[in-house]
Design a protein around this motif. Structure first.
Motif, PDB file in Angstrom:
ATOM      1  N   ILE A 140     -60.829  -5.750   4.696  1.00  0.00           N
ATOM      2  CA  ILE A 140     -61.194  -5.938   3.181  1.00  0.00           C
ATOM      3  C   ILE A 140     -60.280  -6.384   2.578  1.00  0.00           C
ATOM      4  O   ILE A 140     -60.373  -7.434   1.746  1.00  0.00           O
ATOM      5  CB  ILE A 140     -61.457  -4.317   2.536  1.00  0.00           C
ATOM      6  CG1 ILE A 140     -62.701  -3.859   3.375  1.00  0.00           C
ATOM      7  CG2 ILE A 140     -61.821  -4.666   1.123  1.00  0.00           C
ATOM      8  CD1 ILE A 140     -63.148  -2.381   2.753  1.00  0.00           C
ATOM      9  N   ALA A 141     -59.031  -6.329   2.733  1.00  0.00           N
ATOM     10  CA  ALA A 141     -57.791  -7.041   2.184  1.00  0.00           C
ATOM     11  C   ALA A 141     -57.676  -8.532   2.348  1.00  0.00           C
ATOM     12  O   ALA A 141     -56.923  -9.252   1.688  1.00  0.00           O
ATOM     13  CB  ALA A 141     -56.610  -6.346   2.347  1.00  0.00           C
TER      14      ALA A 141
ATOM     15  N   SER B 138     -58.698 -10.946   1.145  1.00  0.00           N
ATOM     16  CA  SER B 138     -59.811 -11.643   0.214  1.00  0.00           C
ATOM     17  C   SER B 138     -58.618 -11.894  -0.717  1.00  0.00           C
ATOM     18  O   SER B 138     -57.548 -11.749  -0.980  1.00  0.00           O
ATOM     19  CB  SER B 138     -60.539 -10.497  -0.363  1.00  0.00           C
ATOM     20  OG  SER B 138     -61.246 -10.701  -1.632  1.00  0.00           O
TER      21      SER B 138
ATOM     22  N   SER C  96     -59.161 -11.279  -4.022  1.00  0.00           N
ATOM     23  CA  SER C  96     -59.128 -10.111  -5.156  1.00  0.00           C
ATOM     24  C   SER C  96     -57.756  -9.356  -4.717  1.00  0.00           C
ATOM     25  O   SER C  96     -57.529  -8.816  -3.701  1.00  0.00           O
ATOM     26  CB  SER C  96     -60.249  -9.448  -4.795  1.00  0.00           C
ATOM     27  OG  SER C  96     -60.256  -8.055  -5.220  1.00  0.00           O
TER      28      SER C  96
ATOM     29  N   GLN D  48     -57.213  -6.333  -6.217  1.00  0.00           N
ATOM     30  CA  GLN D  48     -57.408  -5.135  -5.801  1.00  0.00           C
ATOM     31  C   GLN D  48     -57.704  -4.808  -4.342  1.00  0.00           C
ATOM     32  O   GLN D  48     -57.398  -4.111  -3.558  1.00  0.00           O
ATOM     33  CB  GLN D  48     -58.792  -4.726  -6.671  1.00  0.00           C
ATOM     34  CG  GLN D  48     -59.044  -3.191  -6.494  1.00  0.00           C
ATOM     35  CD  GLN D  48     -60.323  -3.052  -7.126  1.00  0.00           C
ATOM     36  OE1 GLN D  48     -61.283  -3.530  -7.145  1.00  0.00           O
ATOM     37  NE2 GLN D  48     -60.368  -1.860  -7.889  1.00  0.00           N
ATOM     38  N   ASN D  49     -58.568  -5.926  -3.868  1.00  0.00           N
ATOM     39  CA  ASN D  49     -58.992  -5.667  -2.033  1.00  0.00           C
ATOM     40  C   ASN D  49     -57.502  -5.835  -1.406  1.00  0.00           C
ATOM     41  O   ASN D  49     -57.473  -4.869  -0.451  1.00  0.00           O
ATOM     42  CB  ASN D  49     -59.694  -6.760  -1.813  1.00  0.00           C
ATOM     43  CG  ASN D  49     -61.249  -6.538  -2.355  1.00  0.00           C
ATOM     44  OD1 ASN D  49     -61.223  -5.949  -3.135  1.00  0.00           O
ATOM     45  ND2 ASN D  49     -62.025  -7.451  -1.330  1.00  0.00           N
ATOM     46  N   GLN D  50     -56.491  -6.482  -1.932  1.00  0.00           N
ATOM     47  CA  GLN D  50     -55.199  -6.744  -1.478  1.00  0.00           C
ATOM     48  C   GLN D  50     -54.652  -5.311  -1.419  1.00  0.00           C
ATOM     49  O   GLN D  50     -53.567  -5.237  -0.513  1.00  0.00           O
ATOM     50  CB  GLN D  50     -54.607  -7.964  -1.634  1.00  0.00           C
ATOM     51  CG  GLN D  50     -55.070  -9.343  -1.357  1.00  0.00           C
ATOM     52  CD  GLN D  50     -54.509 -10.435  -2.061  1.00  0.00           C
ATOM     53  OE1 GLN D  50     -53.087 -10.533  -2.457  1.00  0.00           O
ATOM     54  NE2 GLN D  50     -55.168 -11.408  -2.402  1.00  0.00           N
TER      55      GLN D  50
ATOM     56  N   LEU E 213     -55.479  -2.345  -1.334  1.00  0.00           N
ATOM     57  CA  LEU E 213     -56.316  -1.230  -0.788  1.00  0.00           C
ATOM     58  C   LEU E 213     -55.377  -0.603   0.368  1.00  0.00           C
ATOM     59  O   LEU E 213     -55.164   0.559   0.368  1.00  0.00           O
ATOM     60  CB  LEU E 213     -57.662  -1.438  -0.521  1.00  0.00           C
ATOM     61  CG  LEU E 213     -58.479  -0.487   0.418  1.00  0.00           C
ATOM     62  CD1 LEU E 213     -58.507   0.759  -0.532  1.00  0.00           C
ATOM     63  CD2 LEU E 213     -59.728  -0.875   1.032  1.00  0.00           C
TER      64      LEU E 213
ATOM     65  N   LEU F 193     -63.945   0.899  -3.163  1.00  0.00           N
ATOM     66  CA  LEU F 193     -63.541   0.166  -2.043  1.00  0.00           C
ATOM     67  C   LEU F 193     -62.855   1.115  -0.796  1.00  0.00           C
ATOM     68  O   LEU F 193     -63.373   0.962   0.222  1.00  0.00           O
ATOM     69  CB  LEU F 193     -62.230  -0.578  -2.408  1.00  0.00           C
ATOM     70  CG  LEU F 193     -62.325  -1.641  -3.102  1.00  0.00           C
ATOM     71  CD1 LEU F 193     -61.034  -2.481  -3.242  1.00  0.00           C
ATOM     72  CD2 LEU F 193     -63.086  -2.856  -2.322  1.00  0.00           C
TER      73      LEU F 193
END
Length: 206
Positions: A37-38, A40, A42, A44-46, A48, A130
């Protein structure tokens, strides 16, 4: 009846104790999903995977991790001051020097105050959506007791593993910040050494 008279009745808290812990296989699957997911743009995604590692390395409460400030994180030692915790007091925790230095590589704005910042520099973010996404991606389902893995499960896992590894009550109190041992708290100070002893007995999990 136009108004439901039960609407104003205060619900009693759920007395069922959450006992779900994460297995090693589930942890690796969850972290792998978070790292996917990271990938990205984003922020926030990084963040996580690092957020999950903080929870599983330290045993912090979800709110404590989200409210962690850059100003209170020692990047050399990994020690962190947690202000105004659930118990209404501040306490020390530890995420480890390696993880603290890895977190420091995350992109951030000069004005960001929170380690896991949100849209605004003076507000933390939330990983609820997430986390569920990573859990689903990892294929993690309910355990044998029908209990689903939550963010709190990581905290419970830390305390459970440390206890099984031989951490005593004072060390566990330093690790989790629980105030249930109030009598002992009057006589013993859970300092950094006790905190580190509990973490070391559990072994590195990040």
């Amino acid at each position: 009846i136009s108004n439901n008279p039960a609407r104003r009745v205060r619900r009693l808290p759920d007395s069922k104790r959450r006992e779900r812990v994460i297995t090693p296989e589930e942890w690796h699957a969850l972290l792998s999903a978070a790292e996917t997911i990271a990938q990205s743009e984003s922020i926030q995604n990084q963040q996580l995977p690092f957020y999950l590692r903080v929870l599983y390395a330290s045993g912090m409460r979800r709110g404590e991790a989200l409210n962690m400030l850059w100003a209170d994180l020692d990047q050399c030692t990994g020690m962190v001051l947690l202000r105004d915790t659930k118990n209404g007091t501040s306490r020390r925790s530890c995420i480890g020097a390696d993880l603290a230095q890895a977190i420091a590589t995350l992109p951030r704005r000069d004005e960001d105050q929170f380690v896991f910042t949100g849209r605004y520099p003076d507000q933390p973010t939330s990983f609820d959506v997430l986390f569920r996404k990573a859990r689903d991606l990892a294929g993690i389902t309910v355990d044998g007791k029908g209990e689903q893995l939550t963010q709190h499960s990581l905290r419970h896992s830390v305390a459970t593993e440390a206890g099984k590894a031989g951490a005593n009550l004072v060390e566990l109190q330093a690790l989790t910040g629980h105030k249930s041992l109030r009598v002992l708290q009057d006589y013993l100070h859970a300092d950094d050494q006790a905190l580190l002893a509990a973490l070391n007995k559990r072994g590195g999990k990040v």
